[in-house]
Design a protein around this motif. Sequence first.
Motif, PDB file in Angstrom:
ATOM      1  N   CYS A  14       0.809  -1.225   0.000  1.00  0.00           N
ATOM      2  CA  CYS A  14       0.000   0.000   0.000  1.00  0.00           C
ATOM      3  C   CYS A  14       0.842   1.275   0.000  1.00  0.00           C
ATOM      4  CB  CYS A  14      -0.976   0.005   1.176  1.00  0.00           C
ATOM      5  SG  CYS A  14      -0.231   0.415   2.763  1.00  0.00           S
ATOM      6  N   ARG A  39       5.135   4.756   4.201  1.00  0.00           N
ATOM      7  CA  ARG A  39       6.398   5.258   3.652  1.00  0.00           C
ATOM      8  C   ARG A  39       7.056   6.288   4.566  1.00  0.00           C
ATOM      9  NH1 ARG A  39       2.137   7.109   0.684  1.00  0.00           N
ATOM     10  NH2 ARG A  39       2.194   9.238  -0.139  1.00  0.00           N
ATOM     11  N   THR A  80      10.926   8.625   4.973  1.00  0.00           N
ATOM     12  CA  THR A  80      12.093   9.090   4.237  1.00  0.00           C
ATOM     13  C   THR A  80      13.345   8.790   5.056  1.00  0.00           C
ATOM     14  OG1 THR A  80      10.794  10.791   3.155  1.00  0.00           O
ATOM     15  CG2 THR A  80      13.176  11.083   3.129  1.00  0.00           C
ATOM     16  N   THR A  90      12.557   7.442  -0.255  1.00  0.00           N
ATOM     17  CA  THR A  90      11.302   6.938   0.304  1.00  0.00           C
ATOM     18  C   THR A  90      11.373   5.428   0.437  1.00  0.00           C
ATOM     19  OG1 THR A  90       9.980   8.745  -0.594  1.00  0.00           O
ATOM     20  CG2 THR A  90       8.811   6.704  -0.095  1.00  0.00           C
ATOM     21  N   GLU A 143       8.814  14.329   9.247  1.00  0.00           N
ATOM     22  CA  GLU A 143       7.824  13.795   8.302  1.00  0.00           C
ATOM     23  C   GLU A 143       7.052  12.648   8.955  1.00  0.00           C
ATOM     24  OE1 GLU A 143       8.569  12.919   3.853  1.00  0.00           O
ATOM     25  OE2 GLU A 143       8.623  10.956   4.825  1.00  0.00           O
ATOM     26  N   MET A 145       4.492  13.997  11.301  1.00  0.00           N
ATOM     27  CA  MET A 145       3.403  14.602  10.544  1.00  0.00           C
ATOM     28  C   MET A 145       2.474  13.517  10.006  1.00  0.00           C
ATOM     29  SD  MET A 145       4.099  16.334   6.932  1.00  0.00           S
ATOM     30  CE  MET A 145       3.881  14.862   5.966  1.00  0.00           C
ATOM     31  N   ARG A 146       3.058  12.463   9.450  1.00  0.00           N
ATOM     32  CA  ARG A 146       2.226  11.409   8.858  1.00  0.00           C
ATOM     33  C   ARG A 146       1.436  10.637   9.920  1.00  0.00           C
ATOM     34  NH1 ARG A 146       2.399  10.181   3.685  1.00  0.00           N
ATOM     35  NH2 ARG A 146       1.899   7.986   4.018  1.00  0.00           N
ATOM     36  N   HIS A 154      -2.251  11.695  10.428  1.00  0.00           N
ATOM     37  CA  HIS A 154      -3.135  11.656   9.254  1.00  0.00           C
ATOM     38  C   HIS A 154      -4.621  11.488   9.611  1.00  0.00           C
ATOM     39  CE1 HIS A 154      -2.922  10.378   4.737  1.00  0.00           C
ATOM     40  NE2 HIS A 154      -3.916  11.192   4.959  1.00  0.00           N
ATOM     41  N   GLU A 161       5.367  14.250  -2.258  1.00  0.00           N
ATOM     42  CA  GLU A 161       4.548  13.047  -2.408  1.00  0.00           C
ATOM     43  C   GLU A 161       4.233  12.353  -1.077  1.00  0.00           C
ATOM     44  OE1 GLU A 161       6.207  10.500  -5.362  1.00  0.00           O
ATOM     45  OE2 GLU A 161       4.230  10.022  -6.150  1.00  0.00           O
ATOM     46  N   ASN A 162       5.020  12.668  -0.035  1.00  0.00           N
ATOM     47  CA  ASN A 162       4.731  12.031   1.260  1.00  0.00           C
ATOM     48  C   ASN A 162       3.870  12.900   2.166  1.00  0.00           C
ATOM     49  OD1 ASN A 162       6.198   9.904   0.352  1.00  0.00           O
ATOM     50  ND2 ASN A 162       8.035  10.336   1.564  1.00  0.00           N
ATOM     51  N   LEU A 163       3.295  13.966   1.607  1.00  0.00           N
ATOM     52  CA  LEU A 163       2.401  14.806   2.408  1.00  0.00           C
ATOM     53  C   LEU A 163       1.154  14.025   2.788  1.00  0.00           C
ATOM     54  CD1 LEU A 163       2.595  18.070   0.271  1.00  0.00           C
ATOM     55  CD2 LEU A 163       3.217  17.915   2.699  1.00  0.00           C
ATOM     56  N   ASN A 164       0.522  14.399   3.888  1.00  0.00           N
ATOM     57  CA  ASN A 164      -0.758  13.789   4.244  1.00  0.00           C
ATOM     58  C   ASN A 164      -1.784  14.122   3.162  1.00  0.00           C
ATOM     59  OD1 ASN A 164       0.269  12.746   6.574  1.00  0.00           O
ATOM     60  ND2 ASN A 164      -0.555  14.355   7.905  1.00  0.00           N
ATOM     61  N   GLY A 165      -2.613  13.137   2.842  1.00  0.00           N
ATOM     62  CA  GLY A 165      -3.604  13.348   1.796  1.00  0.00           C
ATOM     63  C   GLY A 165      -3.146  12.805   0.456  1.00  0.00           C
ATOM     64  N   VAL A 166      -1.910  12.335   0.383  1.00  0.00           N
ATOM     65  CA  VAL A 166      -1.430  11.725  -0.865  1.00  0.00           C
ATOM     66  C   VAL A 166      -1.413  10.200  -0.672  1.00  0.00           C
ATOM     67  CG1 VAL A 166       0.405  11.600  -2.591  1.00  0.00           C
ATOM     68  CG2 VAL A 166       0.017  13.735  -1.318  1.00  0.00           C
ATOM     69  N   TYR A 167      -2.165   9.518  -1.503  1.00  0.00           N
ATOM     70  CA  TYR A 167      -2.298   8.066  -1.401  1.00  0.00           C
ATOM     71  C   TYR A 167      -1.785   7.386  -2.662  1.00  0.00           C
ATOM     72  CZ  TYR A 167      -5.922   8.383   2.304  1.00  0.00           C
ATOM     73  OH  TYR A 167      -6.613   8.585   3.460  1.00  0.00           O
TER      74      TYR A 167
END
Lengths: 279, 462
Positions: A223, A227, A229, A234, A253, A256-257, A260, B244-250
Amino acid sequence: MSKILNKENLAPEIDLFTIDAPLIAAKAQPGHFVIARASERGERIPLTIVDYDRDAGNIDLVVQAVGSSTMEFCSLEVGDELLDLLGPLGEPIEIKEIGTVVCVAGGLGVAPVYPKAKYLKKAGNKIISIVGAQTEEMIIMKDKMEDISDEIYFSTDDGSLGEKGFTTDILTALLEERADEIDEVVAVGPAVMMKAASEVTADYDLDTIVSLNPIMIDGTGMCGGCRVTVDGETLFACVDGPAFDGHAVDFDELMMRQTHYQTQEEKAKHNCKIDKEVG
Amino acid sequence: MTERQQMKKQKPEERINNFKEVACGFNKEEALAEAERCLQCKNRPCVDGCPVEVPIPDFIDKILEEDFDDAVDIIKGKNALPAICGRVCPQEEQCEIECILGKKGEPVAIGALERFVADFDLDSDKEEEINSVEAKGVKVAIVGSGPSGLTAAADLAKLGYQVTLFEALAEPGGVLRYGIPEFRLPKSIVDEEIDYIKQLGVEVKTNVLIGSTLTIDELREEGYEAIFVGTGAGLPYFLNLPGENLNGVYSSNEFLTRANLMKAYKFPEYKTPIVTGKNVAVVGAGNVAMDSARTALRLGAEEVSIVYRRSRNEMPAREEEIENAEEEGIDFKLLRNPVKIIGDGDGWVKELECVKMELGEPDSSGRPRPIAIEGSNFTIPVDTVVIAIGQGPNPLLSKKTPELETTEWDNIIVDEETYETSIEGVFAGGDVIGGAATVIAAMGDGRKAADEIQAYLQGKNE
Ligand SMILES: Cc1cc2nc3c(=O)[nH]c(=O)nc-3n(C[C@H](O)[C@H](O)[C@H](O)COP(=O)(O)OP(=O)(O)OC[C@H]3O[C@@H](n4cnc5c(N)ncnc54)[C@H](O)[C@@H]3O)c2cc1C
Ligand SMILES: Cc1cc2nc3c(=O)[nH]c(=O)nc-3n(C[C@H](O)[C@H](O)[C@H](O)COP(=O)(O)OP(=O)(O)OC[C@H]3O[C@@H](n4cnc5c(N)ncnc54)[C@H](O)[C@@H]3O)c2cc1C
Ligand code: SF4
Ligand code: SF4
Ligand code: FES
């Protein structure tokens, strides 16, 4: 279906489960994790394999009830069965003789640190452990960590056990005094703690292994939700990790993720609490 | 010539608010009227267009006789999953493109007829008659429960082999389960088709990741005399763009897995969350992109666009799905290519920066090469971006099985004739060996590999 053989409360809202999982126990190594789902409507949640008994065919998991799925997990009792259990997942960490290893565990980080420390000790390393939590009550697996450590230090936010402060304060002091004795650092806990620990060790150029906990679904590399960094590249934490070189990880990062689904999680947790109260 | 029957569909303004199936299927009258159109050609060109050679005129003839049971048997002799193929096969490029009627007018709606017959079969309470074959006492393992694995499992079970199917996910079906959405392929249909395969005697073991939980070597030690690997193409590709690793990117895999497999569209009743804001951009224009875009719409997005670097002619999705997406109001931003994903400063995606493209000379794929028009950059406001630019084989199994030879893109290398891999007794097919990525092509591989496995086992046990 995987049966729960034993359940032990370790601290408020933290339970240890022994689970019948012969195929997983046969292959488990320090650093591996599983993906579990308690019931049909539940989420798939990643959990570290804290210990394993190959002969008996079972594994230990430690679960902290932080949201709807972990709350559901912790409501299970001995004799209940998990709907799904997949593993072992991830890349194990390399266990070899290095010399002296400092193992830093923050909060629930003891769960992933323990198997690493235990097998590093067996491989002939000297283990210096630093274990921290908010309060003494929240320090889990204290005896087990003491058993496998040559030296052990504690920190709590309120000073109820050991030093008042953070694990990284102890780590900083230790390195100031004895950095040349130390060959490697393993640090697992909340992302902020791993980031701080990696910053401390960077000054001494000390190899530092962290274990990342991004949000996961499948845990098999299909999926990309996990991911992270690392060194500007990545990677998928579930198959390339979850252990990485702490000096190469982009912790900001990661943090932050991890936020979500905060809004949704609150909603699910709220519903879950209502279910509990009504049910 | 009578006109081709048009299948009824849910109205676009209704269906974008639910996950129910869009196409309603033929009723008996429609099916009979459509079957009537078939000329029963002697040379059967349509059959040549079907990768598994369904005897098309024969089953259509049975429809006309209203002998639907026989019609089903005829199809199932070649295709173990007709209710699925009738829905998702790209018929317009396979059986139907070869139909004689298509030369002058519209071809026979072969897929719709196949679906009609298969649905009739699923609805009837008739106990599936399973011809009991003599058990051979020979164990065969199938790795992966997508269409290739399911087909190989069914064929080998019918031959009397003792078949065990291993699947990493919690439920079998592969892409049919986690990828193709409910509104295009109801999961109850996938369940019923899998039940049929279980009735044939196939044992299904889920939550087993081959390579990790058990290795190929261990399967052989446990007495599996042949192994078929149908692990598909489950590794999502990304664009490698900033942001591309921002939240909201799938990845489309994550987006669709959350929505389909984990039923996030029923959140919070089901606990897996998904985030779709008001504005969603899907990058890519294949079936996967159409599915992602239409799923986003049903999850409540207001503006959903497809961003694609070539023009409509080159879009790889099935024509029917493109039309469905257009009817539902998906905005097609063609000849546009993303160059950067811009965040809001708090870690969430805010804008997609694109550049306009023009088409040049054909490239190695035979399609005109898209060329960026310098200085034509512009941004689209977005809350969610879904990257649907393709997938490759998951390298996990081959990494843990070093003797298994792969291409540099991790496709398992097989002998073209025998489907055998670099390891004796281990065969592979479907998306993991590459080539055309369709359900029916994967099934065709599963079928041919099953034949080869039988030949191999007979040779070995003589
Ligand atoms: C490799 C790995 C090993 C882990 N080991 C353990 C362990 O041994 N014991 C333990 O208690 N926890 C462990 N975790 C964390 C655990 O998976 C999460 O606490 C759990 O998924 C939260 O689910 P929830 O619904 O209860 O909480 P939620 O309310 O959904 O979330 C609470 C927080 O947990 C995190 N989280 C949410 N969903 C996931 C997910 N699917 N994957 C990862 N993190 C998520 C988020 O940061 C979120 O803010 C591990 C995570 C990873 C990635
Ligand atoms: C969203 C989407 C829409 C599509 N729409 C269409 C369409 O309309 N028409 C069409 O013809 N085709 C369509 N396709 C393509 C088609 O679905 C695939 O070509 C087909 O499913 C490939 O089948 P397969 O058997 O090779 O593998 P898959 O269907 O990919 O199944 C592979 C299975 O193997 C499992 N697996 C992987 N690794 C392991 C392991 N190590 N151990 C155990 N299990 C493992 C996976 O979990 C999975 O369940 C679509 C694809 C997607 C993603
Ligand atoms: S299986 Fe697909 S290609 Fe073959 S006849 Fe049926 S719809 Fe056509
Ligand atoms: S080619 Fe068309 S008309 Fe001829 S037999 Fe096939 S389906 Fe019927
Ligand atoms: S959890 Fe899906 S790729 Fe890692």
